[in-house]
Write an enzyme that holds these catalytic residues in place. Structure first.
Site, PDB file in Angstrom:
ATOM      1  N   ASP A 177     -56.702 -29.889 -19.687  1.00  0.00           N
ATOM      2  CA  ASP A 177     -55.957 -30.300 -18.499  1.00  0.00           C
ATOM      3  C   ASP A 177     -56.796 -30.165 -17.223  1.00  0.00           C
ATOM      4  OD1 ASP A 177     -53.807 -31.151 -16.995  1.00  0.00           O
ATOM      5  OD2 ASP A 177     -52.436 -29.611 -17.715  1.00  0.00           O
ATOM      6  N   GLU A 226     -52.546 -38.203 -21.208  1.00  0.00           N
ATOM      7  CA  GLU A 226     -51.434 -38.267 -20.251  1.00  0.00           C
ATOM      8  C   GLU A 226     -51.669 -39.433 -19.290  1.00  0.00           C
ATOM      9  OE1 GLU A 226     -48.997 -35.240 -17.314  1.00  0.00           O
ATOM     10  OE2 GLU A 226     -51.170 -35.189 -17.317  1.00  0.00           O
ATOM     11  N   GLU A 238     -42.411 -34.607 -17.398  1.00  0.00           N
ATOM     12  CA  GLU A 238     -42.489 -33.293 -16.765  1.00  0.00           C
ATOM     13  C   GLU A 238     -42.230 -33.348 -15.266  1.00  0.00           C
ATOM     14  OE1 GLU A 238     -46.350 -32.035 -17.995  1.00  0.00           O
ATOM     15  OE2 GLU A 238     -47.327 -32.751 -16.182  1.00  0.00           O
TER      16      GLU A 238
END
Length: 871
Positions: free
Chosen positions: A377, A426, A432
């Site tokens: 991430d 992503e 989210e």
């Protein structure tokens, strides 16, 4: 080999490329030269030697002539160009993917190479490829030595009135897609992919085949113009060893079905760099982040429960997100999951892996533990340096056979073909965010979803504000293709929707074929995807309730069984009917609604399209209390309950308790030959602590052992942490606070500060030492405790909690009746705990204060470990 390349040789004269008499205009056409096919037109201006490129579909111009060219530190190759030569070949490539909208692929393209010479003899080659689903071009700079690119002149020009669906550019690609026109879109930068409609043709603009030899780019626009320029990331120069080949500037062209079903971005990418892909296993993933955030990631029992849920429903994986690194139980979890046939994926920050030394230590350690893959991430950059890092991390994870899911990442540009262990990315404004407009959700299948697997993380029913119906949310499991499909629901949310659970057991994550059945960006999208003889349908819409009419003409001949899951008055309902390819499904839909469906061949006696799923019991083992404080010589009563919630029975069940050596245990060892779903087994024990028991924490473990289908003997443990208190000591975390304030969230008792909610912190840990008792704070913070003169001494070990790594910087102060009596230097995440020992005789009020270290409060997680008052 995963990908095989067949290139039918370069022809000495143009084939399917027509040059006019003065050789200043060339047309490159798709293979087969279809009259209504796609073509690219390259023009060289005789007056100033500038190049342009236009695109046509049939006789209609979709992209108007727009500039080409590139500027290096040594040469301006945007003007003054002279034509040198051209050659054309037909390119045919056959390759197989590990994931995607279609596993087996054939790419056929016409490729023309145009060579030009600029000032000083500098050479520029322009490669143009045309396929039946779009065009692409790239530059080749044939020189040797280092080449530094300053900028590109590359641009795309649309009619000003063309409809557009655009997302603002961010390097993590999480902007919201909104409609505009090509000219009226505001000034600024826009992300790939960007979608435009010109007449009945759609043009999706993006790039392909990028690695560390170059940087990423995005589109820039000035309001009032149909021109969209290409700007390199960060506006920085790009330096690579020559000869340099730039990424493909790529445009997918056609109707909406052609665009959504296109594999052009992958077709243009480099072939797989992994020979043996047998270890790469796509699948469904239980993701707990949106059901508790970091607190859920730090809890072994919570993660085991999500593993159990995956095992109970045939899902392949569970993902442990940010927070697990402050724990020590990851090897235990992976072993627990392995015995249940479930793989464990773990979240890491990219900076944990940004050096060769870190990767060499960390990746083999994860592999040794049994971790199946990584969610990496916060890369948040399209720079050349970051793409060089992508090259390195993908090489190293492939060597360790670790799957990859990139978050906070650049939008994929063919990476899943080149590195097939990248199963999803992503680069999307997904679930989210908690309140994703239905108009954005329905734009994504025609934009972001075209170019690669999309980790949207659907099914988050317990989180945020819902904008689409339950049936539409279920339909997203088909609408959004993802090799790792991370379902973000809570176990209770799934259990409350049994038809959803049943469908999610059956829906695949990889596909033999994908088709758009109907839709329009921002309004609705209905897809059909096939795997192994079954078709799965997913539909989502933005708008009022109504009826969705779906033609079944994509089916083969004969009779088919169709099972449709839609919104009903009291939840999801399943309707079954027999159909043929001549039929149309009429599905009632709710506001912002949709549906999911599975269709299979109808045979005699067949009542469902479901196939057998390997299931293990979904069980729970609870203990009461989960922790206790006792004096030496005292006892504590402990109860345990093992229950089978789903997918029973569990056989040969035994409950037991084990305590530290020298501790006395009284109680039974309950057993059951079989526990069906809905039944439980309970036990009670009294545990006596010896008079000479060591001060501090001790583990008392309750275990349930049982047999599951397939002959597997499984065990689950729950630990009761029993803390033995010394005489004459009161812990500050056990006392009432006269007042408190904290930088983020509440002050935590006996755990670190989790920032968000009460009791969401990890165990207190400073410099790899874990503490049972203490306070967790976040600067700036303060706690006041009334002593009323009843104590002699205050002691504590203070420092920055390990959960922030080497970050954070704080100071600690102790005040007695408002006077500072102890303070520390600035402590950081690299410092060991500092001991405090303060005389508090006669003190009425004790104040414990944490201040930032002079550089702001980011990561300032401060622990007052083992904070105690002696009477």
């Amino acid at each position: 080999m995963l990908g095989a390349l067949l290139a039918l040789g370069t022809l000495p004269t143009p084939a399917h490329a027509a040059a006019d008499r003065d050789e200043r205009s060339w047309t490159v056409r798709e293979p087969g030269r279809q009259p209504a096919g796609i073509s690219a037109v390259v023009d060289l201006d005789a007056a100033d030697g500038t190049l342009t490129l236009a695109a046509r579909r049939g006789t209609a111009t979709v992209l108007e002539p727009a500039p080409l060219g590139i500027v290096t530190k040594d040469a301006d190759l945007t003007t003054g160009l002279r034509f040198t030569s051209t050659a054309t070949r037909q390119v045919t490539e056959h390759y197989t993917m590990t994931t995607g909208k279609q596993l087996r692929r054939t790419a056929r393209m016409t490729e023309s190479r145009f060579s030009f010479t600029g000032a000083g003899g500098a050479r520029l080659d322009l490669l143009v490829r045309v396929a039946d689903d779009g065009i692409a071009y790239r530059y080749v700079l044939p020189g040797k030595g280092d080449i530094t690119v300053v900028r590109e002149a590359s641009a795309f020009r649309l009619p000003g009135t063309a409809q557009a669906w655009l997302a603002p550019y961010t390097p993590y690609y999480e902007g919201e897609y909104k409609p505009a026109t090509a000219a009226d879109a505001g000034d600024g930068s826009y992300a790939y992919p960007s979608l435009f409609q010109v007449g009945d043709t759609y043009a999706l603009i993006t790039e392909s085949d990028i690695d560390g030899r170059y940087s990423g780019s995005h589109l820039v626009h000035e309001k009032g113009s149909g021109r969209y320029g290409v700007e390199l990331a960060d506006g920085a120069a790009v330096t690579s060893a020559g000869p340099l080949t730039t990424p493909w500037r790529t445009v997918v062209l056609g109707d909406l079905a052609t665009v959504t079903e296109s594999t052009l971005v992958d077709d243009l990418a480099a072939p797989s760099r992994i020979g043996d892909t047998s270890w790469i296993r796509p699948g469904k993933v239980a993701w707990s982040w949106l059901d508790g955030f970091a607190a859920a990631q730090r809890s072994l029992s919570t993660q085991q429960r999500f593993v159990d849920y995956s095992a109970a429903h045939g899902w392949e994986y569970t993902l442990v997100d940010d927070g697990w690194k402050t724990t020590k139980w990851m090897p235990e979890l992976t072993e627990y999951a392995h015995r249940r046939g479930v793989g464990v994926l773990v979240w890491v920050h990219w900076t944990d892996l940004d050096t060769a030394a870190e990767r060499a230590e960390f990746l083999p350690r994860l592999k040794k533990w049994g971790v199946a893959g990584l969610k990496i991430d916060f890369m948040d950059s399209d720079s050349q340096d970051r793409f060089r890092w992508y090259d390195e991390i993908l090489r190293d994870t492939a060597r360790e056979k670790l799957l990859v899911n990139f978050h906070g990442a650049s939008v994929p540009k063919g990476i899943q073909r080149t590195w097939p262990h990248v199963l999803t990315v992503e680069a999307v404004r997904g679930a989210e965010y908690g309140n994703v407009p239905a108009s954005h959700v329905t734009a994504l299948p025609f934009t972001r979803g075209v170019v690669s697997s999309t980790d949207y993380t659907p099914m988050a029913f317990q989180f945020g504000t819902r904008t689409v119906s339950d049936a539409a949310e279920l339909g997203l499991s088909v609408v959004f293709e993802s090799g790792l499909q991370h379902f973000a629901g809570s176990i209770r949310a799934y259990q409350d929707r049994p038809e959803l659970e049943r469908f999610l057991e059956q829906v695949p994550t990889v596909w033999d074929e994908s088709r758009l059945l109907s839709g329009r960006p921002g309004e609705n999208a209905t897809f059909a995807r096939r795997q192994d003889g079954r078709w799965f349908l997913g539909s989502v819409s933005a708008g009022s309730s109504g009826t969705q009419d779906v033609s079944l003409d994509f089916l083969g001949g004969g009779r088919w069984l169709a099972e449709v899951i839609r919104d009903g008055d009291d939840g999801l309902v399943r309707e079954t009917r027999t159909v043929t390819r001549r039929d149309t499904l009429h599905v009632p839909t709710a506001e912002h609604g949709g549906f999911a469906a599975v269709v299979c061949k109808a045979t005699a006696g067949r009542e469902t399209c479901d196939r057998p799923v390997t299931r293990l019991p979904l069980s729970s083992l609870t203990v009461d209390p989960s922790k206790a404080e006792v004096d030496s010589g005292a006892s504590v009563d402990i109860a345990g309950r093992f229950a089978v919630e789903q997918s029973g029975p569990a056989s040969d069940v035994t409950l037991s308790l084990r305590a530290p050596g020298g501790w006395e245990v009284k109680g039974d060892a309950p057993q059951a030959d079989q526990l069906p779903t809905g039944k439980d087994l309970s036990g009670k024990w009294t545990v006596s602590v010896p008079q000479d028991a060591r001060e501090g924490g001790h583990d008392v473990v309750v275990s349930a052992e049982y047999s599951a289908p397939g002959g597997r003997v499984l065990r689950v443990d729950r630990t009761v942490r029993v803390f033995v208190s010394p005489p004459g000591v009161d812990y500050v975390s056990n006392l009432p606070f006269a007042s408190e304030r904290n930088g983020w969230g509440p002050v935590e008792r006996d755990q670190a500060n989790g920032e968000r909610d009460a009791s969401d912190g990890a165990p207190l840990s400073i410099h790899d030492t874990t503490y049972d008792k203490g306070l967790g704070m976040h600067a700036d913070a303060e706690v006041e405790v009334e002593l009323q003169g009843g104590y002699r001494k205050f002691t504590a070990s203070v420092g920055v909690d390990d959960e922030v790594g080497d970050r954070g910087s704080v100071t600690f102060e102790v005040l007695a009746d408002g006077v500072v009596v102890a303070t520390t230097k600035v402590l950081t995440g690299t410092d060991a705990a500092q001991a405090l020992d303060v005389d508090v005789s006669g003190v009425q009020k004790l104040t414990l204060r944490v201040k930032d270290g002079g550089d702001g409060v980011d990561y300032d997680h401060a622990d007052w470990a083992d904070a105690r008052l002696t009477t």
